[in-house]
Design a protein around this motif. Structure first.
Motif, mmCIF file in Angstrom:
data_model
loop_
_atom_site.group_PDB
_atom_site.id
_atom_site.type_symbol
_atom_site.label_atom_id
_atom_site.label_comp_id
_atom_site.label_asym_id
_atom_site.label_seq_id
_atom_site.Cartn_x
_atom_site.Cartn_y
_atom_site.Cartn_z
ATOM 1 N N GLN A 11 -14.388 11.137 16.211
ATOM 2 C CA GLN A 11 -14.089 9.790 16.721
ATOM 3 C C GLN A 11 -13.649 8.825 15.619
ATOM 4 O OE1 GLN A 11 -13.745 9.007 19.959
ATOM 5 N NE2 GLN A 11 -12.966 7.072 19.202
ATOM 6 N N PRO A 12 -14.362 8.744 14.471
ATOM 7 C CA PRO A 12 -13.900 7.852 13.399
ATOM 8 C C PRO A 12 -12.489 8.202 12.908
ATOM 9 C CG PRO A 12 -16.171 8.508 13.013
ATOM 10 C CD PRO A 12 -15.664 9.330 14.157
ATOM 11 N N CYS A 13 -12.125 9.489 12.949
ATOM 12 C CA CYS A 13 -10.781 9.906 12.534
ATOM 13 C C CYS A 13 -9.726 9.284 13.455
ATOM 14 C CB CYS A 13 -10.649 11.424 12.571
ATOM 15 S SG CYS A 13 -11.787 12.277 11.467
ATOM 16 N N THR A 14 -10.052 9.215 14.744
ATOM 17 C CA THR A 14 -9.156 8.618 15.729
ATOM 18 C C THR A 14 -8.984 7.120 15.451
ATOM 19 O OG1 THR A 14 -10.071 10.199 17.315
ATOM 20 C CG2 THR A 14 -8.739 8.437 18.225
ATOM 21 N N VAL A 15 -10.080 6.474 15.042
ATOM 22 C CA VAL A 15 -10.046 5.053 14.708
ATOM 23 C C VAL A 15 -9.205 4.823 13.448
ATOM 24 C CG1 VAL A 15 -11.483 3.086 13.990
ATOM 25 C CG2 VAL A 15 -12.288 4.624 15.796
ATOM 26 N N LEU A 16 -9.279 5.755 12.506
ATOM 27 C CA LEU A 16 -8.589 5.612 11.227
ATOM 28 C C LEU A 16 -7.070 5.801 11.337
ATOM 29 C CD1 LEU A 16 -9.119 5.165 8.187
ATOM 30 C CD2 LEU A 16 -9.229 7.654 7.958
ATOM 31 N N ALA A 17 -6.625 6.604 12.291
ATOM 32 C CA ALA A 17 -5.195 6.934 12.408
ATOM 33 C C ALA A 17 -4.278 5.701 12.435
ATOM 34 C CB ALA A 17 -4.956 7.841 13.604
ATOM 35 N N PRO A 18 -4.530 4.700 13.308
ATOM 36 C CA PRO A 18 -3.651 3.516 13.310
ATOM 37 C C PRO A 18 -3.755 2.698 12.015
ATOM 38 C CG PRO A 18 -5.431 3.259 14.913
ATOM 39 C CD PRO A 18 -5.509 4.655 14.392
ATOM 40 N N VAL A 19 -4.913 2.742 11.347
ATOM 41 C CA VAL A 19 -5.082 2.051 10.064
ATOM 42 C C VAL A 19 -4.137 2.673 9.033
ATOM 43 C CG1 VAL A 19 -6.702 1.575 8.165
ATOM 44 C CG2 VAL A 19 -7.481 1.402 10.549
ATOM 45 N N LEU A 20 -4.083 4.005 9.007
ATOM 46 C CA LEU A 20 -3.194 4.699 8.067
ATOM 47 C C LEU A 20 -1.736 4.376 8.357
ATOM 48 C CD1 LEU A 20 -4.942 8.177 7.829
ATOM 49 C CD2 LEU A 20 -5.016 6.311 6.173
ATOM 50 N N LYS A 21 -1.391 4.258 9.646
ATOM 51 C CA LYS A 21 -0.015 3.908 10.000
ATOM 52 C C LYS A 21 0.322 2.505 9.479
ATOM 53 C CE LYS A 21 3.302 3.470 13.767
ATOM 54 N NZ LYS A 21 4.084 2.613 12.886
ATOM 55 N N GLU A 22 -0.617 1.572 9.623
ATOM 56 C CA GLU A 22 -0.397 0.203 9.128
ATOM 57 C C GLU A 22 -0.249 0.185 7.604
ATOM 58 O OE1 GLU A 22 -3.302 -2.595 10.619
ATOM 59 O OE2 GLU A 22 -3.127 -1.764 12.639
ATOM 60 N N VAL A 23 -1.046 1.000 6.917
ATOM 61 C CA VAL A 23 -0.945 1.106 5.455
ATOM 62 C C VAL A 23 0.445 1.603 5.076
ATOM 63 C CG1 VAL A 23 -1.780 2.379 3.426
ATOM 64 C CG2 VAL A 23 -3.422 1.386 5.032
ATOM 65 N N LYS A 24 0.915 2.651 5.772
ATOM 66 C CA LYS A 24 2.243 3.202 5.503
ATOM 67 C C LYS A 24 3.321 2.164 5.810
ATOM 68 C CE LYS A 24 5.339 6.329 4.539
ATOM 69 N NZ LYS A 24 5.658 6.554 3.109
ATOM 70 N N ASP A 25 3.170 1.441 6.919
ATOM 71 C CA ASP A 25 4.138 0.397 7.290
ATOM 72 C C ASP A 25 4.189 -0.704 6.225
ATOM 73 O OD1 ASP A 25 4.701 1.797 9.587
ATOM 74 O OD2 ASP A 25 3.550 0.491 10.917
ATOM 75 N N THR A 26 3.035 -1.024 5.648
ATOM 76 C CA THR A 26 2.954 -2.073 4.631
ATOM 77 C C THR A 26 3.523 -1.605 3.293
ATOM 78 O OG1 THR A 26 0.994 -2.992 5.702
ATOM 79 C CG2 THR A 26 1.381 -3.650 3.417
ATOM 80 N N LEU A 27 3.153 -0.399 2.861
ATOM 81 C CA LEU A 27 3.526 0.071 1.525
ATOM 82 C C LEU A 27 4.823 0.883 1.494
ATOM 83 C CD1 LEU A 27 0.009 1.070 0.153
ATOM 84 C CD2 LEU A 27 1.307 -1.015 -0.304
ATOM 85 N N GLY A 28 5.239 1.396 2.644
ATOM 86 C CA GLY A 28 6.502 2.140 2.714
ATOM 87 C C GLY A 28 6.557 3.316 1.757
ATOM 88 N N GLU A 29 7.639 3.367 0.965
ATOM 89 C CA GLU A 29 7.868 4.491 0.053
ATOM 90 C C GLU A 29 6.914 4.516 -1.140
ATOM 91 O OE1 GLU A 29 10.017 7.084 0.653
ATOM 92 O OE2 GLU A 29 9.999 6.059 2.590
ATOM 93 N N ALA A 30 6.108 3.473 -1.302
ATOM 94 C CA ALA A 30 5.177 3.412 -2.432
ATOM 95 C C ALA A 30 4.015 4.388 -2.289
ATOM 96 C CB ALA A 30 4.646 1.985 -2.596
ATOM 97 N N VAL A 31 3.858 4.959 -1.098
ATOM 98 C CA VAL A 31 2.756 5.905 -0.881
ATOM 99 C C VAL A 31 3.194 6.991 0.095
ATOM 100 C CG1 VAL A 31 1.703 4.609 1.040
ATOM 101 C CG2 VAL A 31 0.267 6.109 -0.378
ATOM 102 N N HIS A 32 2.689 8.195 -0.125
ATOM 103 C CA HIS A 32 2.864 9.289 0.827
ATOM 104 C C HIS A 32 1.506 9.481 1.489
ATOM 105 C CE1 HIS A 32 6.780 10.518 -0.729
ATOM 106 N NE2 HIS A 32 6.289 10.193 -1.909
ATOM 107 N N ILE A 33 1.502 9.621 2.799
ATOM 108 C CA ILE A 33 0.248 9.860 3.514
ATOM 109 C C ILE A 33 0.385 11.177 4.249
ATOM 110 C CG2 ILE A 33 -1.343 9.047 5.292
ATOM 111 C CD1 ILE A 33 -0.494 6.175 4.599
ATOM 112 N N ILE A 34 -0.542 12.087 3.980
ATOM 113 C CA ILE A 34 -0.537 13.352 4.719
ATOM 114 C C ILE A 34 -1.897 13.552 5.367
ATOM 115 C CG2 ILE A 34 1.251 14.432 3.297
ATOM 116 C CD1 ILE A 34 -0.947 16.094 1.972
#
Length: 100
Positions: free
Chosen positions: A25-48
């Motif tokens: 369940q916490p992983c499901t909560v974290l997924a949109p947070v990671l998307k927002e991080v990627k949207d904010t930082l763009g090419e500055a970070v790779h998320i896998i």
């Protein structure tokens, strides 16, 4: 062509690895947070995302005991590790701190 995990974490930019499980369940909560991080930082970070149930040997190698566990790599070096939920702001601050 699929890159191997060891190739991916060799990147010059920070690579945030999210070890997760579909039943977590916490992983499901974290997924949109990671998307927002990627949207904010763009090419500055790779998320896998690594599904621990499908990648048990990798999870064992990095001694993943609980999910979600996030690890930050750069040039193949592990820079940071955290288990459990974390805010978007905290994550962005940590990634930016290791970007230099």
């Amino acid at each position: 062509m699929m890159s191997t995990f060891s190739e991916i974490i060799q990147k010059k930019e920070p690579v945030l690895v999210d070890f997760f499980a579909t039943w977590c369940q916490p992983c499901t909560v974290l997924a949109p947070v990671l998307k927002e991080v990627k949207d904010t930082l763009g090419e500055a970070v790779h998320i896998i995302k690594i599904d621990v149930d499908k990648n048990q040997s990798l999870a064992a190698t990095y001694q993943i005991r609980s999910v979600p566990t996030m690890m930050l790599f750069k040039d193949g070096q592990q820079l940071w590790r955290h288990s459990g939920l974390i805010s978007k702001e905290e994550l962005i601050t940590i990634i930016r701190a290791h970007k230099k």
